[in-house]
Design an enzyme around this catalytic site. Structure first.
Site: not given
Length: 480
Positions: A46, A222
């Site tokens: 991420d 997401e």
């Protein structure tokens, strides 16, 4: 009189020859090549990289222990790979913000630093919510961080991956959240911001996972990330489970439109970035965007794994790595991410000096120049140490690793290295300053046939001797 006519005719023919053979000068591309070595960071998922006005890049990411927020900085993107890492915040021993510390992002807003992240609770690790940290220190690695609390939305439900961006002077927050009225894991939402830790107005849902590639393993939208170009706002997001099915989708809106209206956003029907077995890259996703050191290239920052099969829950597999590669822009102004490239050096494209919209590409393994290459990887090559050595270079295909540009009967092809001395010689070139532009261009001379250069003729590539101005123009390329 006849002599005068003859001299005039000769002069006219000479002028016409110059017009035919001389190539017009072309400016170097606005976005020259940038090359990185991947992966940038092992076991960092991420990833988020922010380029600040102080000359530093700031890098944060999820650590596999899910217990802290780390930060590093460097003056170059590649320098982040070896920059020392500082833990700026650690999870709470009990209660909220006590588990699953995920997906931090760092932003500089109105003179202060903010970190957005998601966290669960020690009493319920899946009670994931969004939180914000703040420091006024000039250097966020040494600053004291204040917890600004939870970002409150319309529901107390699973929510994560907050990102912030500005369009036409208005600051927005985008994030992923479970909508209790939907049968999925998370959808994407957007709202204006009253301040860096508070949204204003009613959030708007702009995407939910409905397409087949968004719902493999889990029904997920997401990890939103925003890049703007040519009056458009492009919002990439991640879909499906966090294994090899993980991929990037994209929403597009006009920068002049109402971003708080779901109808302003259109969804690409297919993933814009996904696993690639040829390059051994799986599950690319949860990206962010930054820019090159010179500000001339947009850079995609993302994580993936270099293997497909995972034992157990992918969330427990620690080996997502941070990677970089250049974003290219299509003629219609939309981004082209290509494929996740192989580990090692990132590739470049080579544009023609005298046909600047055309790039070297392979088609049925024949090398040519062509405009509007729809499969970006066909026109990307990794510049590696020459197979023949002796200070040469070789150009390795991006989507066919182990295949190289080589000449055969003086035609240029993309072929698999067969290990022979002939192949190594045919696939090796001396790199020179461009014959038609010595400042920014490049020309490639055959290693085993000195004096012959890669040049295009009727859009196909050959190695030929060079003499005229037109020859020199045909044999000059720009690396982008």
């Amino acid at each position: 009189m006849k002599g005068l006519v003859g001299r005039v005719l000769t002069a006219l023919l000479a002028a016409l020859a110059l017009l035919v053979t001389a190539a017009p000068a072309h400016a170097a591309p606005a976005s020259p090549a940038v090359i990185f070595t991947n992966p940038l960071a092992e076991q960092r998922a991420d990833p988020h990289i922010f380029k600040h006005t102080d000359g530093y890049y700031y890098f944060t990411a999820t650590v596999p222990e899910y217990d802290r927020i780390v930060l590093r900085r460097a003056t170059t993107l590649q320098g982040l790979a070896t920059a020392p890492e500082t833990t700026i915040w650690t999870k709470h021993a009990s209660g909220v913000m006590g588990a699953h510390i995920w997906a931090p992002e760092i932003h500089h807003i109105d003179g202060k630093w903010y970190v957005y992240f998601a966290a669960g609770s020690t009493s319920d690790v899946w009670a994931i919510r969004m939180y914000v940290l703040e420091t006024s220190a000039a250097n966020p690695l040494t600053g004291t961080w204040t917890e600004k609390g939870q970002i409150t939305t319309q529901w107390e439900s699973f929510s994560l991956d907050a990102t912030t961006f500005v369009v036409n002077g208005v600051r927005y927050l985008a994030w992923a959240q479970h909508n209790p009225s939907e049968d999925n894991n998370t959808s994407l939402f957007i709202a204006r911001m009253a301040n860096p830790w508070t949204i204003s107005g009613t959030p708007v849902e702009i995407s939910q996972p409905t397409l087949s590639w968004e719902t493999i393993g889990y029904k997920v939208n997401e990890g939103p990330a925003v890049i703007q170009h040519g009056g458009k706002v492009f919002l990439t997001y991640s879909a499906s489970a966090t294994d090899a099915n993980y991929c990037l989708g994209m929403l597009t809106a006009s920068a002049s439109g109402d971003l708080l209206s779901a109808s302003s956003w259109s969804k690409s029907p297919q993933p814009v970035f996904k696993s690639n077995a040829a390059t051994s890259q799986y599950g690319p996703g949860h990206n962010s965007f930054t820019v090159s050191e010179d500000g001339k290239s947009d850079i995609l920052v993302y994580h993936d794994r270099n293997y497909k099969d995972i034992t157990g829950d992918p969330l427990n597999d620690p080996n997502r790595r941070t990677r970089l590669q250049k974003v290219y822009w299509k003629a219609d102004g939309t981004p082209d991410f290509g494929i996740p490239v192989a580990d090692g050096l990132t590739p470049v494209r080579l544009s023609s000096y005298n046909y600047p919209d055309r790039y070297i590409r392979h088609w049925d393994f024949r090398a040519k120049i062509e405009a509007n290459v729809t499969n970006l990887a066909d026109s990307q090559f990794r510049v590696v140490t020459g197979l023949a050595g002796s200070g040469t270079i070789s150009l390795e295909s991006t989507n066919y690793p182990g295949y190289y540009l080589r000449h055969r009967n003086f035609e240029v092809w993309v072929e698999k290295n067969d290990g022979t001395a002939t192949f190594r010689s045919d696939a090796s070139f001396q790199r020179h300053s461009g014959l038609a532009d010595a400042t920014a261009g490049v020309s490639l001379e055959s290693y085993n046939y000195p004096g012959r250069y890669i040049r295009h003729y009727n859009n196909l590539l050959y190695v030929q001797t060079i003499s005229t101005a037109l020859d020199k123009a045909d044999a000059t390329f720009y690396m982008e």
